[in-house]
Design a protein around this motif. Structure first.
Motif, PDB file in Angstrom:
ATOM      1  N   GLY A  84     -23.082 -38.050  -3.522  1.00 56.62           N
ATOM      2  CA  GLY A  84     -24.115 -37.609  -4.453  1.00 56.62           C
ATOM      3  C   GLY A  84     -24.350 -38.568  -5.599  1.00 56.62           C
ATOM      4  O   GLY A  84     -24.777 -38.156  -6.678  1.00 56.62           O
ATOM      5  N   GLY A  85     -24.069 -39.848  -5.376  1.00 57.03           N
ATOM      6  CA  GLY A  85     -24.282 -40.851  -6.412  1.00 57.03           C
ATOM      7  C   GLY A  85     -23.078 -41.081  -7.306  1.00 57.03           C
ATOM      8  O   GLY A  85     -23.125 -41.943  -8.195  1.00 57.03           O
ATOM      9  N   GLU A 132     -18.117 -54.900  -5.201  1.00 59.28           N
ATOM     10  CA  GLU A 132     -18.160 -54.125  -6.441  1.00 59.28           C
ATOM     11  C   GLU A 132     -18.159 -52.643  -6.106  1.00 59.28           C
ATOM     12  O   GLU A 132     -18.813 -52.206  -5.151  1.00 59.28           O
ATOM     13  CB  GLU A 132     -19.398 -54.468  -7.265  1.00 59.28           C
ATOM     14  N   ALA A 133     -17.423 -51.856  -6.890  1.00 56.89           N
ATOM     15  CA  ALA A 133     -17.370 -50.412  -6.691  1.00 56.89           C
ATOM     16  C   ALA A 133     -17.302 -49.715  -8.045  1.00 56.89           C
ATOM     17  O   ALA A 133     -16.624 -50.193  -8.972  1.00 56.89           O
ATOM     18  CB  ALA A 133     -16.157 -50.022  -5.849  1.00 56.89           C
ATOM     19  N   ASN A 134     -18.021 -48.593  -8.166  1.00 52.31           N
ATOM     20  CA  ASN A 134     -17.987 -47.776  -9.370  1.00 52.31           C
ATOM     21  C   ASN A 134     -17.890 -46.311  -8.950  1.00 52.31           C
ATOM     22  O   ASN A 134     -18.674 -45.849  -8.107  1.00 52.31           O
ATOM     23  CB  ASN A 134     -19.248 -47.990 -10.215  1.00 52.31           C
ATOM     24  N   PHE A 135     -16.907 -45.606  -9.530  1.00 54.03           N
ATOM     25  CA  PHE A 135     -16.648 -44.239  -9.117  1.00 54.03           C
ATOM     26  C   PHE A 135     -16.556 -43.344 -10.346  1.00 54.03           C
ATOM     27  O   PHE A 135     -15.748 -43.608 -11.254  1.00 54.03           O
ATOM     28  CB  PHE A 135     -15.344 -44.174  -8.313  1.00 54.03           C
ATOM     29  N   LEU A 136     -17.399 -42.310 -10.393  1.00 55.75           N
ATOM     30  CA  LEU A 136     -17.347 -41.319 -11.457  1.00 55.75           C
ATOM     31  C   LEU A 136     -16.416 -40.203 -10.995  1.00 55.75           C
ATOM     32  O   LEU A 136     -16.816 -39.297 -10.269  1.00 55.75           O
ATOM     33  CB  LEU A 136     -18.751 -40.789 -11.753  1.00 55.75           C
ATOM     34  N   VAL A 137     -15.145 -40.296 -11.405  1.00 55.53           N
ATOM     35  CA  VAL A 137     -14.129 -39.345 -10.952  1.00 55.53           C
ATOM     36  C   VAL A 137     -14.446 -37.944 -11.450  1.00 55.53           C
ATOM     37  O   VAL A 137     -14.421 -36.961 -10.696  1.00 55.53           O
ATOM     38  CB  VAL A 137     -12.733 -39.778 -11.425  1.00 55.53           C
ATOM     39  N   THR A 138     -14.722 -37.816 -12.744  1.00 52.87           N
ATOM     40  CA  THR A 138     -15.172 -36.573 -13.358  1.00 52.87           C
ATOM     41  C   THR A 138     -16.321 -36.927 -14.298  1.00 52.87           C
ATOM     42  O   THR A 138     -16.681 -38.100 -14.452  1.00 52.87           O
ATOM     43  CB  THR A 138     -14.044 -35.879 -14.143  1.00 52.87           C
TER      44      THR A 138
END
Length: 260
Positions: free
Chosen positions: A38-39, A97-103
């Motif tokens: 979901g982005g 490159e990776a970006n993760f919004l954990v919370t």
């Protein structure tokens, strides 16, 4: 001692040319970007291959002037000059490159790069005494690490009327060659930085620590010429050394910003 070579001849013998040929770059690049969950997770990758012809490279030359009396007597010290010479190289690499919004409050991001370089043609006369040849084809580009990466994580949330945050940054710099002859190698190192802070209205407070683990590996290494011996034949290229740049020590500080 009399100077028998003009300044131009002295510099030309070290590989200097009046100008370099026109640069040409043939490049192929392929990439992909993808959003998942979901982005909340974003990924990207890119691969590239370059053929760079007549790429300008920075080198240093040394020469001696006469004392201006018309007798050809040299000055007791050399002059130095930074210049560029052309060489061709193949460069290929991969960037991730990776970006993760954990919370909603916590995010993690990172990048990683791999690069491989090779001179297909490159001549530097000034290092012939070190290598036995001025031809440096097959060597890697100096000061370009094969591997590099960084990791960043940030946590931010509101507590009362204050917006609080904490941030951790870790960078990795792989080993590399410190000269065109590939005789000097710089060690890999990693740096860790942290920041904590809070802001409210026009006020922002921040505590930071740079080089948290007090990494002491040399930040950069490179070849240099030792002018101390002052050789009678002005052959400064026979006296080489290594220039070392130290890492900044652990630094702790406080920043306060108020906007009027």
């Amino acid at each position: 001692m009399m100077i028998t070579l003009s300044e131009c001849d002295q510099i030309a013998r070290q590989g200097a040319t009046p100008n370099t040929e026109t640069q040409e770059l043939d490049a192929i690049e392929l990439g992909i970007k993808k959003g998942l969950l979901g982005g909340r997770l974003n990924l990207s990758a890119a691969a590239y291959w370059w053929e760079w012809k007549e790429k300008p490279s920075s080198v240093g030359f040394s020469w001696v002037r006469d004392d201006g009396t018309g007798t050809g007597t040299p000055l007791p010290f050399p002059n130095s000059l930074g210049a560029t010479i052309g060489g061709s190289s193949d460069i290929q690499g991969l960037d991730l490159e990776a970006n993760f919004l954990v919370t909603d409050n916590w995010s993690i991001g990172g990048t990683a790069s791999w690069v491989d370089t090779e001179f297909t043609s490159f001549s530097q006369t000034s290092i012939r005494q070190l290598t036995g040849t001025s031809n440096q084809a097959g060597n890697e580009e100096p000061w370009v690490p094969d591997l590099s990466a960084n990791l960043t994580t940030t946590y931010a949330r509101q507590i009362g009327n204050w917006d609080w945050f904490g941030r951790l940054d870790v960078t990795y710099h792989g080993d590399y060659f410190g000269d065109y002859a590939n005789l000097i190698e710089g060690e890999a190192y990693s740096l860790t930085h942290v920041r904590f802070g809070a802001s409210k209205d026009n006020l922002r407070l921040e505590l930071y620590v740079r080089n948290l683990l007090d990494e002491d590996t040399w930040r950069s290494v490179g070849r240099t010429v030792d002018f101390t011996p002052q050789p009678a034949d002005f052959n400064f290229n026979a006296h080489h050394g290594v220039a070392l740049t130290p890492q900044d020590k652990r630094t702790i500080g406080i920043r306060v910003r108020y906007e009027f």
